[in-house]
Design a protein around this motif. Sequence first.
Motif, PDB file in Angstrom:
ATOM      1  N   PHE A  42       0.919  -1.206   0.368  1.00  0.00           N
ATOM      2  CA  PHE A  42      -0.089  -0.396  -0.419  1.00  0.00           C
ATOM      3  C   PHE A  42       1.275   1.254  -0.090  1.00  0.00           C
ATOM      4  N   LEU A  86     -15.360  -1.712  -9.172  1.00  0.00           N
ATOM      5  CA  LEU A  86     -15.931  -2.877  -8.912  1.00  0.00           C
ATOM      6  C   LEU A  86     -18.029  -2.338  -7.947  1.00  0.00           C
ATOM      7  N   TYR A 134      -8.737 -13.589   5.496  1.00  0.00           N
ATOM      8  CA  TYR A 134      -9.281 -13.042   4.009  1.00  0.00           C
ATOM      9  C   TYR A 134      -9.554 -14.304   3.668  1.00  0.00           C
ATOM     10  N   SER A 135      -7.619 -14.801   3.417  1.00  0.00           N
ATOM     11  CA  SER A 135      -7.587 -16.386   2.013  1.00  0.00           C
ATOM     12  C   SER A 135      -8.803 -17.255   2.813  1.00  0.00           C
ATOM     13  N   TYR A 191     -11.789 -17.181   4.225  1.00  0.00           N
ATOM     14  CA  TYR A 191     -13.179 -16.853   4.011  1.00  0.00           C
ATOM     15  C   TYR A 191     -13.281 -16.118   2.165  1.00  0.00           C
ATOM     16  N   SER A 192     -12.362 -16.170   1.438  1.00  0.00           N
ATOM     17  CA  SER A 192     -12.855 -15.917   0.710  1.00  0.00           C
ATOM     18  C   SER A 192     -12.504 -17.316  -0.795  1.00  0.00           C
ATOM     19  N   THR A 193     -11.639 -18.192   0.008  1.00  0.00           N
ATOM     20  CA  THR A 193     -11.691 -19.242  -0.731  1.00  0.00           C
ATOM     21  C   THR A 193     -12.589 -19.871  -0.087  1.00  0.00           C
ATOM     22  N   LEU A 224     -16.263 -18.262  -2.481  1.00  0.00           N
ATOM     23  CA  LEU A 224     -15.257 -18.848  -3.894  1.00  0.00           C
ATOM     24  C   LEU A 224     -16.345 -20.098  -4.006  1.00  0.00           C
ATOM     25  N   LEU A 265     -22.459 -14.240  -8.679  1.00  0.00           N
ATOM     26  CA  LEU A 265     -21.415 -13.696  -9.682  1.00  0.00           C
ATOM     27  C   LEU A 265     -21.350 -12.113  -9.224  1.00  0.00           C
ATOM     28  N   VAL A 292     -17.936 -11.905  -6.312  1.00  0.00           N
ATOM     29  CA  VAL A 292     -17.392 -10.830  -7.335  1.00  0.00           C
ATOM     30  C   VAL A 292     -15.941  -9.667  -6.687  1.00  0.00           C
ATOM     31  N   PRO A 293     -17.550  -9.155  -6.709  1.00  0.00           N
ATOM     32  CA  PRO A 293     -16.811  -7.282  -5.730  1.00  0.00           C
ATOM     33  C   PRO A 293     -16.282  -7.433  -4.201  1.00  0.00           C
ATOM     34  N   VAL A 315     -14.735 -10.317  -3.524  1.00  0.00           N
ATOM     35  CA  VAL A 315     -13.517 -10.509  -3.467  1.00  0.00           C
ATOM     36  C   VAL A 315     -12.010  -9.842  -4.114  1.00  0.00           C
ATOM     37  N   ILE A 359     -12.505  -6.072  -3.696  1.00  0.00           N
ATOM     38  CA  ILE A 359     -12.256  -4.995  -3.062  1.00  0.00           C
ATOM     39  C   ILE A 359     -11.482  -5.975  -1.339  1.00  0.00           C
ATOM     40  N   LEU A 361      -9.904  -8.109  -0.622  1.00  0.00           N
ATOM     41  CA  LEU A 361      -8.286  -8.381  -1.033  1.00  0.00           C
ATOM     42  C   LEU A 361      -7.812  -7.108  -0.742  1.00  0.00           C
ATOM     43  N   LEU A 362      -8.234  -5.682  -1.424  1.00  0.00           N
ATOM     44  CA  LEU A 362      -7.566  -4.834  -1.205  1.00  0.00           C
ATOM     45  C   LEU A 362      -7.788  -3.799   0.715  1.00  0.00           C
ATOM     46  N   THR A 383     -19.719  -4.794   1.493  1.00  0.00           N
ATOM     47  CA  THR A 383     -18.557  -4.219   0.557  1.00  0.00           C
ATOM     48  C   THR A 383     -18.475  -3.425   0.171  1.00  0.00           C
ATOM     49  N   ILE A 428      -9.142 -18.238  -6.237  1.00  0.00           N
ATOM     50  CA  ILE A 428      -8.382 -19.215  -5.277  1.00  0.00           C
ATOM     51  C   ILE A 428      -6.930 -18.963  -5.671  1.00  0.00           C
ATOM     52  N   LEU A 464      -4.647 -16.423  -4.020  1.00  0.00           N
ATOM     53  CA  LEU A 464      -4.049 -17.370  -2.527  1.00  0.00           C
ATOM     54  C   LEU A 464      -3.210 -18.687  -2.542  1.00  0.00           C
TER      55      LEU A 464
END
Lengths: 154, 154, 154
Positions: A5, A21, B13-14, B16-18, B21, B79, B83-84, B86, B88, B90-91, B140, C88, C91
């Motif tokens: 960042f 997004l 993050y890893s 929950y987003s996994t 997805l 979708l 997608v938004p 995952v 946003i 990450l950032l 989000t 995925i 990650l």
Amino acid sequence: MSEVFSSEVFLAYSTYSTIVLLKMLLMGPLTGYFRVTRKVFANPEDAKAHGAKDEESKKVYLRTDPYVERVRRCHQNDLENIVPFVGIGLLYALSGPDLNTALMHFRIFVASRIFHSIAYLVPLPQPSRGLSWIVGMGVTFSMAYRVLKAGVHL
Amino acid sequence: MSEVFSSEVFLAYSTYSTIVLLKMLLMGPLTGYFRVTRKVFANPEDAKAHGAKDEESKKVYLRTDPYVERVRRCHQNDLENIVPFVGIGLLYALSGPDLNTALMHFRIFVASRIFHSIAYLVPLPQPSRGLSWIVGMGVTFSMAYRVLKAGVHL
Amino acid sequence: MSEVFSSEVFLAYSTYSTIVLLKMLLMGPLTGYFRVTRKVFANPEDAKAHGAKDEESKKVYLRTDPYVERVRRCHQNDLENIVPFVGIGLLYALSGPDLNTALMHFRIFVASRIFHSIAYLVPLPQPSRGLSWIVGMGVTFSMAYRVLKAGVHL
């Protein structure tokens, strides 16, 4: 805060991809707005929640509307184009591009997508929508070229 | 292993987003399950592979079914919303948020999306599905606010 | 250039995910090609731009075509499957996998998706398309397993 960042290019990527997004995400509530105001629903439970008292009026509300379909196509086009931008843009931002070149890519892409939605929803005569679509894709291809040029491992 | 994986926020993050997805990806086989069991296909070659012997029965199998369309709308909504999250998210994870605040965001989002699918597929009466959709979007937007507050480069 | 780009695994992820995202993005122009050559449009302004002079011919051009719908389903299947791979996979690439194992995952996925599109667009008889779809999903599940095994924070 993560080191990434502190990079100006990454900060620019973060800013523009968040904006685009959110713009895509807002197409959902926009579709909902036209569904509710025009009484056009895809699910019987939605028709019921918005005033369809009996089976007869449920059937009337379960229909398609040309403008709702237009908003949905606009949303779908966002998914098809913004997702590759966000994915390839992340790799591009990490590949060490020049800040001004990166800013130019991000600004043109976001402007082209906002214009694309306006052109779709007004609607403006063609080729305005088609051109903004091509410009956005061109930005993504240009970033992909730079990513692959920065390093390939097949 | 990358340094970023040693950060607890990034690990959350890893995780929950996994999960979310994979949940989205599983909507594909679920659609396939209902297509095969109800004999509802979109492609002639699929109808043929599932028992349509002649042109007549192929035509019978090439149709739409209200429940298959419902599963597909549920998938599409994933979708549009996951997608938004995952991207946003990450950032957000890289922007250095407080661990407990981040966990709260991720947990509410994933729970809201799982509930959204249940509400869509049962289906539960509205506004259960609508509320879970709004809660997910709220998460989000909250993450996007934090990302932009952490730093903007326009 | 970012340090992450000096990792061979990340470089492989960058290469393969860029290729597969570009492949997905190109489904848009392919749909456009068949819309224009077959005169099959979804918007009145598109029909007008491609030669529909009066209201009568506009109505004729505003229709669906089985092959255009096939290309659109192929594109949609890409969105449903390539997006989870890219998310995925990122990650996974950061979780410190063995380079050869990672390359095997990326190569099988990209090959399965290119074959999937060929099987959809020719079309090849089933189960060729179905099997390539399952292989691609299997790769994503295998990467997700490795991500969660590398570390979970619930």
